[in-house]
Scaffold this active site. Structure first.
Site, PDB file in Angstrom:
ATOM      1  CG  ASP A  91      -2.239   0.780   0.932  1.00 38.98           C
ATOM      2  OD1 ASP A  91      -2.312   1.486  -0.106  1.00 38.98           O
ATOM      3  OD2 ASP A  91      -3.173   0.688   1.740  1.00 38.98           O
ATOM      4  CG  ASP A  92      -0.997   4.981  -0.791  1.00 34.95           C
ATOM      5  OD1 ASP A  92      -1.529   4.261   0.082  1.00 34.95           O
ATOM      6  OD2 ASP A  92      -1.612   5.906  -1.356  1.00 34.95           O
ATOM      7  CG  ASP A  95      -3.661   8.201   8.675  1.00 32.10           C
ATOM      8  OD1 ASP A  95      -3.629   8.259   9.911  1.00 32.10           O
ATOM      9  OD2 ASP A  95      -3.979   9.190   7.985  1.00 32.10           O
TER      10      ASP A  95
HETATM   11  O1  LIG Z   1      -4.486   3.498   7.812  1.00 34.67           O
HETATM   12  P1  LIG Z   1      -5.783   4.067   7.324  1.00 34.67           P
HETATM   13  O2  LIG Z   1      -6.294   5.161   8.210  1.00 34.67           O
HETATM   14  O3  LIG Z   1      -6.814   3.036   7.037  1.00 34.67           O
HETATM   15  O4  LIG Z   1      -5.466   4.837   5.952  1.00 34.67           O
HETATM   16  C1  LIG Z   1      -4.621   4.310   4.965  1.00 34.67           C
HETATM   17  C2  LIG Z   1      -5.358   4.103   3.675  1.00 34.67           C
HETATM   18  O5  LIG Z   1      -5.920   5.343   3.237  1.00 34.67           O
HETATM   19  C3  LIG Z   1      -5.577   5.563   1.874  1.00 34.67           C
HETATM   20  O6  LIG Z   1      -6.505   4.924   1.017  1.00 34.67           O
HETATM   21  P2  LIG Z   1      -7.945   5.546   0.728  1.00 34.67           P
HETATM   22  O7  LIG Z   1      -8.950   4.868   1.594  1.00 34.67           O
HETATM   23  O8  LIG Z   1      -7.851   7.033   0.798  1.00 34.67           O
HETATM   24  O9  LIG Z   1      -8.285   5.111  -0.746  1.00 34.67           O
HETATM   25  P3  LIG Z   1      -7.481   5.081  -2.103  1.00 34.67           P
HETATM   26  O10 LIG Z   1      -6.263   4.244  -1.864  1.00 34.67           O
HETATM   27  O11 LIG Z   1      -8.444   4.466  -3.043  1.00 34.67           O
HETATM   28  O12 LIG Z   1      -7.136   6.485  -2.454  1.00 34.67           O
HETATM   29  C4  LIG Z   1      -4.249   4.883   1.712  1.00 34.67           C
HETATM   30  O13 LIG Z   1      -4.026   4.532   0.350  1.00 34.67           O
HETATM   31  C5  LIG Z   1      -4.377   3.659   2.590  1.00 34.67           C
HETATM   32  O14 LIG Z   1      -4.930   2.576   1.874  1.00 34.67           O
HETATM   33  N1  LIG Z   2      -3.430  10.995   0.372  1.00 31.22           N
HETATM   34  C1  LIG Z   2      -3.598  10.538   1.625  1.00 31.22           C
HETATM   35  N2  LIG Z   2      -4.541   9.606   1.876  1.00 31.22           N
HETATM   36  C2  LIG Z   2      -4.654   9.189   3.160  1.00 31.22           C
HETATM   37  N3  LIG Z   2      -5.522   8.299   3.695  1.00 31.22           N
HETATM   38  C3  LIG Z   2      -5.249   8.236   5.015  1.00 31.22           C
HETATM   39  N4  LIG Z   2      -4.257   9.068   5.348  1.00 31.22           N
HETATM   40  C4  LIG Z   2      -3.866   9.674   4.207  1.00 31.22           C
HETATM   41  C5  LIG Z   2      -2.866  10.658   3.917  1.00 31.22           C
HETATM   42  O1  LIG Z   2      -2.117  11.137   4.762  1.00 31.22           O
HETATM   43  N5  LIG Z   2      -2.798  11.038   2.598  1.00 31.22           N
HETATM   44 MG   LIG Z   3      -5.685   3.213  -0.117  1.00 36.38          MG
END
Ligand SMILES: O=P(O)(O)OC[C@H]1O[C@H](OP(=O)(O)OP(=O)(O)O)[C@H](O)[C@@H]1O
Ligand SMILES: Nc1nc2[nH]cnc2c(=O)[nH]1
Ligand SMILES: [Mg+2]
Length: 158
Positions: A91-92, A95
């Site tokens: 994952d990127d 959080d």
């Molecule tokens: O640890 P957490 O609080 O769960 O947050 C982390 C997740 O939030 C973001 O995804 P997001 O749900 O924004 O969706 P996306 O990857 O489709 O942009 C990020 O890519 C992680 O997958």
């Molecule tokens: N882009 C982005 N997405 C998130 N989803 C949860 N935390 C983050 C953050 O810091 N940046």
């Molecule tokens: Mg995500």
């Protein structure tokens, strides 16, 4: 929820590419059956990692949770049919760790990496590259565009 964030960490494409390559240096000695990317944010680092490690088999876990800075309910749109043994899970960022916790339940044996990690979520991943403060919003290049900026003198003196 959005007021949890008091700082911004802006990541450019170049910075992201350098960071993912650095993470790959720490993964290159391992062998993986394939990569599971957590959509959508994990797709970009997963593609870059796949290139560096010469991995061709790529699957996804599809999750929907955040609406920009606001985290709602966590919806699994697509899973996988194995426990992750021998697979690299990408994952990127992590959080709060809510997404990571859910995906860990689905793939308990995968080697889980993120490029960026905040303290609350950090214990849930096996490896990450850069730690970022909990109150910091990471702004990714795919969410940004190039925009005109007014000269300082006009912003201040007009
Ligand atoms: O640890 P957490 O609080 O769960 O947050 C982390 C997740 O939030 C973001 O995804 P997001 O749900 O924004 O969706 P996306 O990857 O489709 O942009 C990020 O890519 C992680 O997958
Ligand atoms: N882009 C982005 N997405 C998130 N989803 C949860 N935390 C983050 C953050 O810091 N940046
Ligand atoms: Mg995500």
């Amino acid at each position: 929820m959005a007021n949890r964030y008091h700082q911004h960490f802006t990541v450019s494409w170049d910075q992201l590419h350098r960071d993912v390559r650095e993470l790959c240096h720490r993964l290159v000695e391992r062998d993986f059956k394939g990569i599971v990317a957590i959509t959508r944010g994990g797709l970009i680092p997963a593609a870059l990692i796949a290139r560096e490690l010469n991995v061709r088999l790529i699957d996804t876990v599809c999750i929907s949770s955040y609406d920009h800075m606001n985290q709602g309910g966590l919806d699994v749109l697509k899973g996988v049919d194995h426990d992750g043994e021998g697979w690299l899970l990408v994952d990127d960022l992590v959080d709060t760790g809510k997404t990571a916790r859910k995906v860990r339940e689905m793939l308990p044996k995968a080697h889980f990496v993120t490029v960026y990690a905040k303290p609350e979520g950090r214990p849930l991943v096996d490896q990450y590259l850069t730690e970022v403060a909990q109150d910091c919003w990471i702004q990714f290049p795919w969410d940004m565009g190039i925009a005109y900026v007014e000269p300082l003198v006009d912003q201040v003196k007009r």
